[in-house]
Scaffold this motif. Structure first.
Motif, PDB file in Angstrom:
ATOM      1  N   GLY A  90      44.301  44.514  33.630  1.00  0.00           N
ATOM      2  CA  GLY A  90      43.225  44.157  34.546  1.00  0.00           C
ATOM      3  C   GLY A  90      41.854  44.326  33.914  1.00  0.00           C
ATOM      4  O   GLY A  90      40.970  43.478  34.093  1.00  0.00           O
ATOM      5  N   LEU A  91      41.655  45.415  33.180  1.00  0.00           N
ATOM      6  CA  LEU A  91      40.379  45.632  32.495  1.00  0.00           C
ATOM      7  C   LEU A  91      40.097  44.518  31.491  1.00  0.00           C
ATOM      8  O   LEU A  91      38.952  44.040  31.377  1.00  0.00           O
ATOM      9  N   ARG A  92      41.121  44.091  30.753  1.00  0.00           N
ATOM     10  CA  ARG A  92      40.924  43.019  29.762  1.00  0.00           C
ATOM     11  C   ARG A  92      40.548  41.704  30.433  1.00  0.00           C
ATOM     12  O   ARG A  92      39.703  40.965  29.934  1.00  0.00           O
ATOM     13  N   LYS A  93      41.177  41.420  31.563  1.00  0.00           N
ATOM     14  CA  LYS A  93      40.856  40.176  32.268  1.00  0.00           C
ATOM     15  C   LYS A  93      39.436  40.199  32.819  1.00  0.00           C
ATOM     16  O   LYS A  93      38.734  39.182  32.796  1.00  0.00           O
ATOM     17  N   ILE A  94      39.004  41.354  33.307  1.00  0.00           N
ATOM     18  CA  ILE A  94      37.655  41.459  33.856  1.00  0.00           C
ATOM     19  C   ILE A  94      36.613  41.371  32.745  1.00  0.00           C
ATOM     20  O   ILE A  94      35.615  40.649  32.863  1.00  0.00           O
ATOM     21  N   ALA A 137      37.185  37.525  34.930  1.00  0.00           N
ATOM     22  CA  ALA A 137      37.845  37.510  36.237  1.00  0.00           C
ATOM     23  C   ALA A 137      37.252  38.592  37.138  1.00  0.00           C
ATOM     24  O   ALA A 137      36.841  39.657  36.667  1.00  0.00           O
ATOM     25  N   HIS A 138      37.196  38.298  38.423  1.00  0.00           N
ATOM     26  CA  HIS A 138      36.787  39.294  39.405  1.00  0.00           C
ATOM     27  C   HIS A 138      38.035  39.983  39.964  1.00  0.00           C
ATOM     28  O   HIS A 138      39.152  39.478  39.834  1.00  0.00           O
ATOM     29  N   ILE A 139      37.820  41.134  40.577  1.00  0.00           N
ATOM     30  CA  ILE A 139      38.953  41.919  41.057  1.00  0.00           C
ATOM     31  C   ILE A 139      39.814  41.105  42.027  1.00  0.00           C
ATOM     32  O   ILE A 139      41.046  41.169  41.984  1.00  0.00           O
TER      33      ILE A 139
END
Length: 368
Positions: free
Chosen positions: A329-333, A338-340
């Protein structure tokens, strides 16, 4: 009339002293901040995009004046080693210190243009680098052929068009993993040792006599870890951003969103620490139990290399672990922007882990 104490103020007071204890603990600083910074520095300094150097020994008698040899010397990733005796070449070839021995000789075929034989002597220790070397050398020979014989027809031409896009650096993969590593270590080890110490030293027993509820103590400890995590988070991201050009696609907004997203990891890993502290009967049992939880996640959750390198069944298992969900998730953000709310599967998985861990941590809480 008896005055009911403010549980929120009690939680803040507990968090303050817990934070001071954490900052004064060398173990907490080393495992939660120093080690991740070392990993960030080491792996962030590795240029993954740089091609590996291909060491190639030049045999005695090689025609170094030929156009072929001069073309090979211009290959950026090729390092030609001269001056070695035949015995040294064989020895380094067997040890894998060089990929092959190059020998270029004129074959004296009657032709309007000079013609050469390019011979490579390799061994089993050359591995996959030999295939890469062959590709580079054949490419260099093809370029000469096109210059010398421009009218030779080809069945196809390869054209590559690069679209403008941000560069994916090694630090963009490593730093989110180290943020997860830091939170895992601080949450599991820090919380379990601290809570057990408070219980062993009768601090919790004395707090029980005070009008402080159990949830206020847990909230205070979580706030303490949150403050410490924010400090560690800002230091690590700052080093990654200013030193190694870590990507924050939307700047401060991305940083803020990553901090908010970290609350999932904080809840899960601290909850695991609370559960461990409630299960053990002596301090010596904390480390082996914590290692059983922490070490597999460090190895399996993609902190240092992608989990898609694993077999399919193991990849599916690893993708469901909380540390994998958190780091992914951190990498995508950070990099993808990306948003949460745009990563519902990741958030859903973390919420599920949180709903399982938090009730268990509250039930396992012991005053003495």
């Amino acid at each position: 009339m008896s005055h009911r104490p403010n549980q929120f103020k009690a939680a803040l007071t507990i968090s303050r002293y817990s934070l001071l204890a954490t900052l004064r603990s060398p173990t907490s600083i080393v495992f939660s901040l120093l080690f991740p910074l070392i990993f960030i520095t080491v792996f962030g300094s590795i240029n993954v995009g740089e091609p590996p150097a291909l060491k190639l020994a030049v045999a005695a008698g090689t025609d170094t004046t030929s156009v072929i040899y001069k073309s090979f010397k211009k290959i950026p990733k090729l390092k030609l080693v001269t001056g070695l005796s035949e015995a040294d070449q064989v020895e380094q070839l067997k040890k894998g210190k060089i990929i092959a021995v190059l020998n270029i000789t004129a074959d004296h075929i009657f032709s309007l243009m000079p013609h050469y034989n390019v011979h490579l002597e390799a061994s089993g220790s050359s591995g996959e680098n030999l295939n890469l070397l062959e590709t580079e050398l054949n490419g260099a020979i093809s370029k000469i052929d096109k210059k010398v014989f421009p009218k030779n027809e080809s069945i196809a031409f390869l054209q590559v068009t690069k679209i403008p896009e941000r560069i994916y650096r090694n630090i963009d993969f490593i730093l989110p993993g180290q943020l997860g590593f830091s939170l895992l270590m601080a949450g599991v080890y820090g919380s379990s040792f601290l809570l057990f110490s408070l219980r062993q030293n009768m601090v919790l027993k004395r707090l029980r006599c005070a009008p402080v509820k159990r949830r206020a103590i847990i909230a205070g400890e979580m706030l303490s870890r949150l403050f410490f995590h924010v400090l560690s988070f800002l230091v690590m991201v700052g080093v990654g951003y200013f030193v190694f050009k870590f990507t924050l696609i939307n700047g401060v907004f991305t940083l803020t969103e990553m901090l908010v997203f970290s609350l999932f990891g904080l809840s899960i890993f601290m909850g695991i620490g609370f559960i461990i502290s409630g299960l053990v009967q002596n301090e010596n049992s904390i480390t082996p139990i914590s290692n059983t939880v922490v070490l597999p996640q460090i190895l399996l959750c993609g902190l240092f290399f992608p989990i898609n390198n694993y077999p399919h069944w193991m990849e599916q298992f690893c993708s469901a672990l909380p540390l994998t969900l958190f780091v992914d998730g951190l990498r995508k953000i950070a990099f993808e922007g990306a948003h949460i709310w745009q990563i519902p599967l990741t958030v859903g998985g973390l919420l599920l882990w949180t709903l399982v861990i938090i009730p268990l941590s509250i039930r396992s809480f012991k005053w003495e």
